[in-house]
Scaffold this motif. Structure first.
Motif, PDB file in Angstrom:
ATOM      1  N   ARG A 136      37.744  40.022  55.124  1.00  0.00           N
ATOM      2  CA  ARG A 136      36.945  39.520  54.025  1.00  0.00           C
ATOM      3  C   ARG A 136      37.264  38.052  53.795  1.00  0.00           C
ATOM      4  N   VAL A 137      36.414  37.408  53.007  1.00  0.00           N
ATOM      5  CA  VAL A 137      36.644  36.033  52.563  1.00  0.00           C
ATOM      6  C   VAL A 137      36.579  36.073  51.044  1.00  0.00           C
ATOM      7  N   ARG A 138      37.518  35.402  50.400  1.00  0.00           N
ATOM      8  CA  ARG A 138      37.541  35.407  48.948  1.00  0.00           C
ATOM      9  C   ARG A 138      37.624  33.982  48.408  1.00  0.00           C
ATOM     10  N   LEU A 139      37.362  33.867  47.130  1.00  0.00           N
ATOM     11  CA  LEU A 139      37.554  32.624  46.399  1.00  0.00           C
ATOM     12  C   LEU A 139      37.730  32.994  44.948  1.00  0.00           C
ATOM     13  N   ILE A 140      38.250  32.069  44.169  1.00  0.00           N
ATOM     14  CA  ILE A 140      38.363  32.336  42.737  1.00  0.00           C
ATOM     15  C   ILE A 140      37.558  31.283  41.989  1.00  0.00           C
ATOM     16  N   VAL A 141      37.049  31.688  40.836  1.00  0.00           N
ATOM     17  CA  VAL A 141      36.198  30.796  40.062  1.00  0.00           C
ATOM     18  C   VAL A 141      36.448  31.026  38.572  1.00  0.00           C
ATOM     19  N   GLY A 156      26.163  35.155  48.950  1.00  0.00           N
ATOM     20  CA  GLY A 156      26.546  36.515  49.329  1.00  0.00           C
ATOM     21  C   GLY A 156      27.890  36.973  48.820  1.00  0.00           C
ATOM     22  N   PHE A 157      28.565  36.159  48.028  1.00  0.00           N
ATOM     23  CA  PHE A 157      29.842  36.566  47.434  1.00  0.00           C
ATOM     24  C   PHE A 157      29.561  37.338  46.151  1.00  0.00           C
ATOM     25  N   ILE A 158      30.374  38.362  45.908  1.00  0.00           N
ATOM     26  CA  ILE A 158      30.215  39.150  44.689  1.00  0.00           C
ATOM     27  C   ILE A 158      31.576  39.278  43.996  1.00  0.00           C
ATOM     28  N   PRO A 159      31.570  39.491  42.678  1.00  0.00           N
ATOM     29  CA  PRO A 159      32.856  39.689  41.984  1.00  0.00           C
ATOM     30  C   PRO A 159      33.570  40.918  42.544  1.00  0.00           C
ATOM     31  N   SER A 160      34.863  40.774  42.815  1.00  0.00           N
ATOM     32  CA  SER A 160      35.644  41.893  43.359  1.00  0.00           C
ATOM     33  C   SER A 160      36.184  42.794  42.251  1.00  0.00           C
ATOM     34  N   GLY A 161      36.146  42.279  41.012  1.00  0.00           N
ATOM     35  CA  GLY A 161      36.734  43.016  39.907  1.00  0.00           C
ATOM     36  C   GLY A 161      38.169  42.598  39.626  1.00  0.00           C
ATOM     37  N   ARG A 162      38.744  41.785  40.505  1.00  0.00           N
ATOM     38  CA  ARG A 162      40.109  41.299  40.302  1.00  0.00           C
ATOM     39  C   ARG A 162      40.073  39.968  39.559  1.00  0.00           C
ATOM     40  N   THR A 163      41.119  39.715  38.801  1.00  0.00           N
ATOM     41  CA  THR A 163      41.274  38.415  38.151  1.00  0.00           C
ATOM     42  C   THR A 163      42.623  37.832  38.550  1.00  0.00           C
ATOM     43  N   VAL A 164      42.705  36.509  38.487  1.00  0.00           N
ATOM     44  CA  VAL A 164      43.927  35.800  38.832  1.00  0.00           C
ATOM     45  C   VAL A 164      44.354  34.994  37.614  1.00  0.00           C
ATOM     46  N   PRO A 165      45.511  35.328  37.032  1.00  0.00           N
ATOM     47  CA  PRO A 165      45.972  34.560  35.874  1.00  0.00           C
ATOM     48  C   PRO A 165      46.473  33.182  36.304  1.00  0.00           C
ATOM     49  N   LEU A 166      46.017  32.159  35.600  1.00  0.00           N
ATOM     50  CA  LEU A 166      46.434  30.790  35.907  1.00  0.00           C
ATOM     51  C   LEU A 166      47.311  30.193  34.818  1.00  0.00           C
ATOM     52  N   GLY A 167      47.528  30.925  33.766  1.00  0.00           N
ATOM     53  CA  GLY A 167      48.349  30.446  32.659  1.00  0.00           C
ATOM     54  C   GLY A 167      48.063  31.309  31.446  1.00  0.00           C
ATOM     55  N   PRO A 168      48.705  31.016  30.339  1.00  0.00           N
ATOM     56  CA  PRO A 168      48.482  31.806  29.132  1.00  0.00           C
ATOM     57  C   PRO A 168      47.010  31.797  28.713  1.00  0.00           C
ATOM     58  N   GLY A 169      46.394  32.962  28.715  1.00  0.00           N
ATOM     59  CA  GLY A 169      45.011  33.097  28.286  1.00  0.00           C
ATOM     60  C   GLY A 169      43.975  32.565  29.261  1.00  0.00           C
ATOM     61  N   VAL A 170      44.395  32.186  30.474  1.00  0.00           N
ATOM     62  CA  VAL A 170      43.455  31.645  31.460  1.00  0.00           C
ATOM     63  C   VAL A 170      43.458  32.529  32.697  1.00  0.00           C
ATOM     64  N   GLU A 171      42.307  33.124  32.974  1.00  0.00           N
ATOM     65  CA  GLU A 171      42.152  33.938  34.175  1.00  0.00           C
ATOM     66  C   GLU A 171      40.894  33.509  34.899  1.00  0.00           C
ATOM     67  N   GLU A 172      40.935  33.592  36.217  1.00  0.00           N
ATOM     68  CA  GLU A 172      39.757  33.304  37.020  1.00  0.00           C
ATOM     69  C   GLU A 172      39.350  34.566  37.740  1.00  0.00           C
ATOM     70  N   ALA A 173      38.056  34.695  37.977  1.00  0.00           N
ATOM     71  CA  ALA A 173      37.523  35.865  38.670  1.00  0.00           C
ATOM     72  C   ALA A 173      37.565  35.645  40.175  1.00  0.00           C
ATOM     73  N   GLU A 174      37.919  36.692  40.883  1.00  0.00           N
ATOM     74  CA  GLU A 174      37.877  36.651  42.340  1.00  0.00           C
ATOM     75  C   GLU A 174      36.504  37.112  42.799  1.00  0.00           C
ATOM     76  N   TYR A 175      35.902  36.354  43.700  1.00  0.00           N
ATOM     77  CA  TYR A 175      34.654  36.732  44.361  1.00  0.00           C
ATOM     78  C   TYR A 175      34.995  36.984  45.823  1.00  0.00           C
ATOM     79  N   GLU A 176      34.256  37.900  46.456  1.00  0.00           N
ATOM     80  CA  GLU A 176      34.556  38.219  47.844  1.00  0.00           C
ATOM     81  C   GLU A 176      33.288  38.415  48.660  1.00  0.00           C
ATOM     82  N   PHE A 177      33.443  38.181  49.943  1.00  0.00           N
ATOM     83  CA  PHE A 177      32.427  38.458  50.944  1.00  0.00           C
ATOM     84  C   PHE A 177      33.121  39.370  51.943  1.00  0.00           C
TER      85      PHE A 177
END
Length: 187
Positions: A136-141, A156-177
């Motif tokens: 797969r190929v992923r990215l965060i946004v 063609g990327f879709i949300p994977s349902g995973r999030t990546v915490p970048l700091g207190p109260g800040v999360e980014e969504a993972e998209y995947e192909f």
């Protein structure tokens, strides 16, 4: 008419790699699009940019940078893909479960936005993933970067349902192909 071609960056283009990155970091969306600041990038020595371009040109170190080059030579945009091996830990400290690509550093100049450049760059990254047999190929946004989310969905990327915490109260969504075992998208 706006025409461009997508290709891999060459090692001798390090000054252009640096210039486009600094331009990207001055974009109004940069604080939510990139983890690096303009000030940090501008202070890096030329040797850093030379090594970065050389590594991204060869792809041997699991990194490849793609650029969209206009007919007149201007770089319209860029995207870089990092190969993440299963059983390792990613940049955020999470275990990598699949052999996958991670797209970072996506940027398109203002005057080229809305002309398919992001799609072409992401297609090149996915094609390289297929060549390498990645799963797969992923990215965060960032959740507030709606323009980028829309562009990634169109590619063609879709949300994977995973999030990546970048700091207190800040999360980014993972998209995947997701690629099937034959290297095609399973969607």
């Amino acid at each position: 008419m706006y025409t461009y071609m997508v290709r891999t960056v060459r090692a001798d283009e390090w000054a252009s790699v640096k210039a486009l990155r600094l331009l990207a970091l001055r974009d109004p969306a940069a604080p939510i699009a990139f983890l690096e600041t303009y000030e940090v990038a501008a202070e890096r020595p030329d040797a850093f940019w030379q090594e970065r371009a050389a590594g991204a040109a060869e792809g041997a170190s699991g990194v490849r940078q793609f650029i969209a080059e206009a007919e007149e030579g201007q770089w319209a945009g860029t995207a870089t893909m990092l190969v993440e091996e299963a059983g390792t830990v990613d940049w955020a400290g999470f275990p990598v479960e699949l052999r996958q690509g991670h797209v970072v550093g996506v940027y398109v100049r203002d005057e080229w936005r809305g002309r398919g450049v992001i799609r072409a760059l992401l297609d090149a990254a996915v094609d390289w993933a297929r060549e390498l047999g990645l799963e797969r190929v992923r990215l965060i946004v960032h959740e507030e970067n709606l323009r980028a989310q829309g562009a990634y969905r169109k590619a063609g990327f879709i949300p994977s349902g995973r999030t990546v915490p970048l700091g207190p109260g800040v999360e980014e969504a993972e998209y995947e192909f997701v690629l099937d075992s034959a290297g095609a998208s399973d969607r």
